[in-house]
Design a protein around this motif. Structure first.
Motif, PDB file in Angstrom:
ATOM      1  N   HIS A  43       0.828  -1.209   0.000  1.00  0.00           N
ATOM      2  CA  HIS A  43       0.000   0.000   0.000  1.00  0.00           C
ATOM      3  C   HIS A  43       0.853   1.245   0.000  1.00  0.00           C
ATOM      4  CE1 HIS A  43      -3.940  -1.912   1.611  1.00  0.00           C
ATOM      5  NE2 HIS A  43      -3.571  -2.350   0.432  1.00  0.00           N
ATOM      6  N   ASN A  44       0.411   2.245  -0.762  1.00  0.00           N
ATOM      7  CA  ASN A  44       1.047   3.557  -0.828  1.00  0.00           C
ATOM      8  C   ASN A  44       2.303   3.588  -1.676  1.00  0.00           C
ATOM      9  OD1 ASN A  44      -0.460   5.512   0.424  1.00  0.00           O
ATOM     10  ND2 ASN A  44       0.103   4.800   2.452  1.00  0.00           N
TER      11      ASN A  44
ATOM     12  N   ASP B 280       2.709   2.871  -4.747  1.00  0.00           N
ATOM     13  CA  ASP B 280       2.436   3.486  -6.048  1.00  0.00           C
ATOM     14  C   ASP B 280       2.396   5.004  -5.929  1.00  0.00           C
ATOM     15  OD1 ASP B 280       0.292   3.105  -4.430  1.00  0.00           O
ATOM     16  OD2 ASP B 280      -1.162   2.763  -6.035  1.00  0.00           O
TER      17      ASP B 280
ATOM     18  N   ARG C 140      -2.375   6.695 -12.278  1.00  0.00           N
ATOM     19  CA  ARG C 140      -3.499   5.781 -12.112  1.00  0.00           C
ATOM     20  C   ARG C 140      -3.766   5.061 -13.415  1.00  0.00           C
ATOM     21  NH1 ARG C 140      -7.942   4.082  -9.699  1.00  0.00           N
ATOM     22  NH2 ARG C 140      -9.684   4.182 -11.144  1.00  0.00           N
TER      23      ARG C 140
ATOM     24  N   PHE D 277     -14.579  -0.460 -19.449  1.00  0.00           N
ATOM     25  CA  PHE D 277     -15.928   0.046 -19.736  1.00  0.00           C
ATOM     26  C   PHE D 277     -16.201   0.030 -21.236  1.00  0.00           C
ATOM     27  CE2 PHE D 277     -18.835   3.623 -20.575  1.00  0.00           C
ATOM     28  CZ  PHE D 277     -19.915   3.164 -19.858  1.00  0.00           C
TER      29      PHE D 277
ATOM     30  N   MET E  99     -19.087  -2.044 -23.226  1.00  0.00           N
ATOM     31  CA  MET E  99     -20.091  -1.447 -24.114  1.00  0.00           C
ATOM     32  C   MET E  99     -20.043  -2.103 -25.501  1.00  0.00           C
ATOM     33  SD  MET E  99     -21.919   0.599 -22.486  1.00  0.00           S
ATOM     34  CE  MET E  99     -21.723  -0.200 -20.914  1.00  0.00           C
TER      35      MET E  99
ATOM     36  N   VAL F 269     -41.868 -18.605 -30.394  1.00  0.00           N
ATOM     37  CA  VAL F 269     -41.537 -19.423 -29.215  1.00  0.00           C
ATOM     38  C   VAL F 269     -42.512 -19.063 -28.106  1.00  0.00           C
ATOM     39  CG1 VAL F 269     -39.774 -20.045 -27.548  1.00  0.00           C
ATOM     40  CG2 VAL F 269     -39.119 -19.445 -29.869  1.00  0.00           C
ATOM     41  N   GLY F 270     -43.430 -19.966 -27.845  1.00  0.00           N
ATOM     42  CA  GLY F 270     -44.386 -19.756 -26.757  1.00  0.00           C
ATOM     43  C   GLY F 270     -45.202 -18.486 -26.903  1.00  0.00           C
TER      44      GLY F 270
ATOM     45  N   LYS G 156     -44.241 -15.611 -27.754  1.00  0.00           N
ATOM     46  CA  LYS G 156     -43.532 -14.393 -27.372  1.00  0.00           C
ATOM     47  C   LYS G 156     -43.261 -13.545 -28.607  1.00  0.00           C
ATOM     48  CE  LYS G 156     -42.958 -15.248 -23.005  1.00  0.00           C
ATOM     49  NZ  LYS G 156     -44.044 -16.260 -23.040  1.00  0.00           N
ATOM     50  N   PRO G 157     -43.170 -12.218 -28.441  1.00  0.00           N
ATOM     51  CA  PRO G 157     -42.835 -11.371 -29.594  1.00  0.00           C
ATOM     52  C   PRO G 157     -41.443 -11.693 -30.124  1.00  0.00           C
ATOM     53  CG  PRO G 157     -42.759 -10.132 -27.544  1.00  0.00           C
ATOM     54  CD  PRO G 157     -43.377 -11.446 -27.228  1.00  0.00           C
TER      55      PRO G 157
ATOM     56  N   HIS H 139     -37.896 -10.022 -28.367  1.00  0.00           N
ATOM     57  CA  HIS H 139     -38.153 -10.412 -26.982  1.00  0.00           C
ATOM     58  C   HIS H 139     -37.097  -9.830 -26.051  1.00  0.00           C
ATOM     59  CE1 HIS H 139     -35.135 -13.322 -28.163  1.00  0.00           C
ATOM     60  NE2 HIS H 139     -35.921 -13.649 -29.151  1.00  0.00           N
TER      61      HIS H 139
ATOM     62  N   PRO I 103     -36.813  -8.898 -22.805  1.00  0.00           N
ATOM     63  CA  PRO I 103     -36.389  -9.445 -21.501  1.00  0.00           C
ATOM     64  C   PRO I 103     -35.421 -10.617 -21.611  1.00  0.00           C
ATOM     65  CG  PRO I 103     -38.716  -8.983 -21.462  1.00  0.00           C
ATOM     66  CD  PRO I 103     -38.274  -8.774 -22.874  1.00  0.00           C
ATOM     67  N   THR I 104     -35.578 -11.462 -22.627  1.00  0.00           N
ATOM     68  CA  THR I 104     -34.645 -12.599 -22.723  1.00  0.00           C
ATOM     69  C   THR I 104     -33.290 -12.173 -23.250  1.00  0.00           C
ATOM     70  OG1 THR I 104     -35.487 -13.116 -24.880  1.00  0.00           O
ATOM     71  CG2 THR I 104     -36.428 -14.332 -23.058  1.00  0.00           C
TER      72      THR I 104
ATOM     73  N   ILE J 147     -31.485 -10.127 -21.747  1.00  0.00           N
ATOM     74  CA  ILE J 147     -30.672  -9.718 -20.594  1.00  0.00           C
ATOM     75  C   ILE J 147     -29.533 -10.691 -20.273  1.00  0.00           C
ATOM     76  CG2 ILE J 147     -30.767  -9.204 -18.121  1.00  0.00           C
ATOM     77  CD1 ILE J 147     -33.613  -8.077 -18.709  1.00  0.00           C
ATOM     78  N   PRO J 148     -29.812 -12.016 -20.114  1.00  0.00           N
ATOM     79  CA  PRO J 148     -28.701 -12.895 -19.747  1.00  0.00           C
ATOM     80  C   PRO J 148     -27.581 -12.912 -20.778  1.00  0.00           C
ATOM     81  CG  PRO J 148     -30.791 -14.013 -19.452  1.00  0.00           C
ATOM     82  CD  PRO J 148     -31.081 -12.745 -20.167  1.00  0.00           C
TER      83      PRO J 148
ATOM     84  N   LEU K  97     -38.008 -12.383 -15.236  1.00  0.00           N
ATOM     85  CA  LEU K  97     -37.756 -13.074 -16.499  1.00  0.00           C
ATOM     86  C   LEU K  97     -38.433 -14.439 -16.534  1.00  0.00           C
ATOM     87  CD1 LEU K  97     -36.225 -12.850 -19.153  1.00  0.00           C
ATOM     88  CD2 LEU K  97     -34.316 -13.974 -18.079  1.00  0.00           C
TER      89      LEU K  97
ATOM     90  N   TRP L 192     -42.236 -14.043 -16.737  1.00  0.00           N
ATOM     91  CA  TRP L 192     -42.608 -13.539 -18.065  1.00  0.00           C
ATOM     92  C   TRP L 192     -42.480 -14.661 -19.094  1.00  0.00           C
ATOM     93  CZ3 TRP L 192     -39.741 -12.952 -22.610  1.00  0.00           C
ATOM     94  CH2 TRP L 192     -40.345 -12.159 -23.599  1.00  0.00           C
TER      95      TRP L 192
END
Lengths: 188, 435
Positions: A54-55, A57, A64, A72, A76, A98-99, A101-102, A105, A107-108, A110-111, B290, B293
């Motif tokens: 520590h310190n 640097d 930095r 980041f 992106m 699929v089921g 769904k639009p 889709h 929400p799917t 996200i993962p 999720l 839904w």
């Protein structure tokens, strides 16, 4: 923390082909010795430690890292690629029901978006790290002293012909608690 | 590391100014006024229902607002006690300098518990659909839950759980304050060990009881609906709100010249926690949303259908923006977590967002009318839109928020602002992560 130079001036000389190494076995002594050497105007090349001290640097005036900004941007990039890939595949190229769904889709997404952002960040950061540190296949890493990979701390000071008093410097090293002082060629 | 002389451990006392007293009492007064105005001016009409059939909607809204606001501040206070217990169990050193702040926050627990008990006690048949006479027997889905969801067991559970947490938090506070008086020095770990043992028991029991507490208070409002991740989602809400409150109070105290040993490093670490647990909250939120839904099972989707129509639609998306987008993008930079202005903006957004989150957990369900009022199908439910956040919701927010601030500030005056004899106090004072 106290009286520390925020940014050490870059000292560039033509003849800095040799270095004096002080080898320590205690992080606190290393830190204090580094502070002392810098205060006395020596050109401390770098300090090599087996773990982060520590310190150190801040004492050395290391800038930095910008790795977080790079991370980041990679994230992106991953996010954009993931959204484009999924939208292209499931909306433009091959819409499927699929089921009920639009086809767009959201929400799917996200993962997959999350995973691809992480993947791009991880690979990008490792790549950046290797490039910035100039680590490539077949390149031999020059280690100041093999024991810094275990339990020793090395302060490397550039010797400038006619300006650096080597005997005074080595006595400073010993006074600061160095176990061993030796000179070596500089080839990095 | 060689610069131990740079800090001074001194006995600091917080002085509660008259201005702060006036402000908190003013907030409480404003809140009480808003509640009364809101209650008197709320005359809902619903097409297809007579005035007699909707006559207890104002009461539903009053008790629902009281319940979710009380719940919000209660879980903040409880999670503050959990913060101490977890840090204690992890043998953390860095948090010792700010430890008195969560300790003071946990003093609100008993007031929050009383508020919840009043709201639940009065609201059992009014906002809890399952507590209507006869509903449990006639409803096939609910009939199987009778052994768990019945009034006496429900109330006994609430009292026991909240009572135990309040006791544990008060013992943690007591040990900490005794340590200042009785400890023989920095090497004396008597009180440290006592707190450690208590924290272990508290954490073990809390993990199980908080699950049931969240099912009872918020999930059983929509008695047909269930979600296995609901507990951890509730905990995430309380936990990140508690961390944010600690962060904001630390800034408040520091900018008023208190807490001489707390530096930007501590503030930065709390900020990292806020950032990380905002993302954690989002993870839980997405995981719950999720799957429901995607699976599209009617009995599960009904919960989100209520929350994605009418005025709740705004709150639903406001939730994600305030609790994820704002902290993620504004609080990612290192400088933001160390900046008082940015910290205050993001902190306020997170608190408002999680208040909105709890609102969305409770209010749509609490406003729902059982169809028994129309005399047709005794087990059906009519969704009622409360037309957005109104005077009653905001009134209780100000009322309990003012009370919370007053209790916390008053509790801060009762002891030194940081424990002067905690074994880790020097480690905390010299805290430096090196980033």
């Amino acid at each position: 923390m106290m009286n520390m130079p925020q940014q050490r001036k870059e000292m560039k000389y033509m003849d800095n082909s040799k270095m004096l190494l002080g080898i320590y076995d205690n992080p606190d002594l290393t830190l204090d010795a580094t502070k002392n050497l810098i205060a006395q105007g020596y050109d401390v090349h770098d300090v090599y430690t087996p773990f982060a001290v520590h310190n150190l640097d801040r004492v050395l005036g290391v800038k930095r890292t910008r790795l977080s900004i790079a991370a980041f941007l990679f994230a992106m990039t991953g996010l954009t690629s993931a959204i484009l890939l999924q939208t292209y595949a499931s909306y433009f190229d091959w819409p499927m029901n699929v089921g009920g769904k639009p086809n767009l889709h959201i929400p799917t997404y996200i993962p997959i978006t999350f995973e691809l952002s992480i993947l791009f960040t991880a690979f990008g950061m490792v790549g950046c790290f290797f490039i910035v540190n100039r680590m490539f296949w077949g390149r031999n890493t020059d280690i100041m002293d093999l024991r810094v990979t275990d339990d020793r701390f090395v302060i490397a000071v550039n010797i400038h012909e006619g300006q650096t008093d080597v005997s005074e410097l080595s006595s400073l090293f010993v006074k600061g608690g160095a176990l061993e002082v030796r000179e070596r060629e500089k080839d990095i | 590391m060689g610069h131990a002389t740079a800090v001074q451990i001194k006995e600091e006392k917080f002085i509660l100014s008259d201005k702060a007293k006036k402000l908190t009492f003013g907030l409480m007064g404003l809140g009480a006024l808003l509640v009364i105005v809101g209650y008197l001016t709320y005359h809902p009409t619903i097409t297809g229902l007579t005035e007699e059939q909707v006559h207890h909607l104002p009461l539903k809204r009053l008790l629902g607002s009281m319940l979710f606001n009380g719940y919000f501040f209660f879980i903040i206070a409880t999670c503050a006690a959990v913060f101490i217990a977890i840090s204690q169990l992890a043998n953390a050193g860095w948090y010792v300098a700010i430890r008195r702040i969560p300790e003071a926050m946990s003093e609100f627990m008993i007031y929050g518990a009383v508020i919840i008990l009043i709201a639940v006690g009065l609201g059992l048949p009014i906002i809890y659909h399952w507590a209507h006479d006869g509903v449990m027997e006639m409803d096939e889905l609910l009939a199987k839950k009778t052994w768990y969801l019945n009034k006496p067991f429900f109330l006994i559970r609430l009292v026991l759980f909240m009572g135990f947490w309040i006791w544990a938090a008060s013992m943690i506070r007591k040990y900490s304050r005794q340590e200042d008086q009785l400890s023989k020095g920095l090497n004396d770990t008597t009180f440290f060990d006592k707190t450690f043992k208590l924290s272990a028991v508290f954490m073990f029991i809390f993990a199980f009881t908080f699950s049931m507490f969240a099912w009872d208070v918020t999930m059983s409002i929509d008695a047909h609906w269930y979600s296995t991740i609901f507990t951890i989602y509730n905990f995430a809400t309380g936990w990140v709100s508690a961390l944010t409150t600690i962060y904001l109070i630390t800034w408040f105290l520091r900018s008023n010249g208190y807490l001489n040993i707390v530096t930007d490093e501590h503030q930065h670490d709390l900020g990292k926690f806020m950032f990380a647990f905002s993302v954690f909250w989002t993870y839980m939120w997405v995981a719950q949303f999720l799957l429901i839904w995607y699976a599209n099972i009617p009995e599960e989707v009904a919960y989100y259908k209520d929350r994605l129509q009418g005025s709740y639609k705004f709150s639903f998306f406001f939730n994600v923006i305030m609790n994820f987008v704002v902290p993620f993008f504004l609080f990612m930079r290192r400088g933001a977590k160390r900046s008082r202005t940015m910290g205050a903006i993001v902190g306020a957004c997170i608190l408002l967002g999680h208040w909105n989150d709890v609102y969305l957990m409770v209010m749509p369900g609490a406003m729902n009318l059982a169809t028994e009022v129309t005399g047709e199908n005794p087990v059906g439910i009519i969704s009622v839109d409360s037309q957005g956040v109104g005077f009653m919701e905001l009134g209780f927010l100000f009322l309990f928020g003012g009370l919370f601030l007053f209790i916390v500030l008053k509790a801060l005056t009762k002891a030194n602002l940081y424990p002067t004899k905690h074994p880790f106090i020097m480690e905390s004072a010299l805290h430096d992560t090196g980033v």
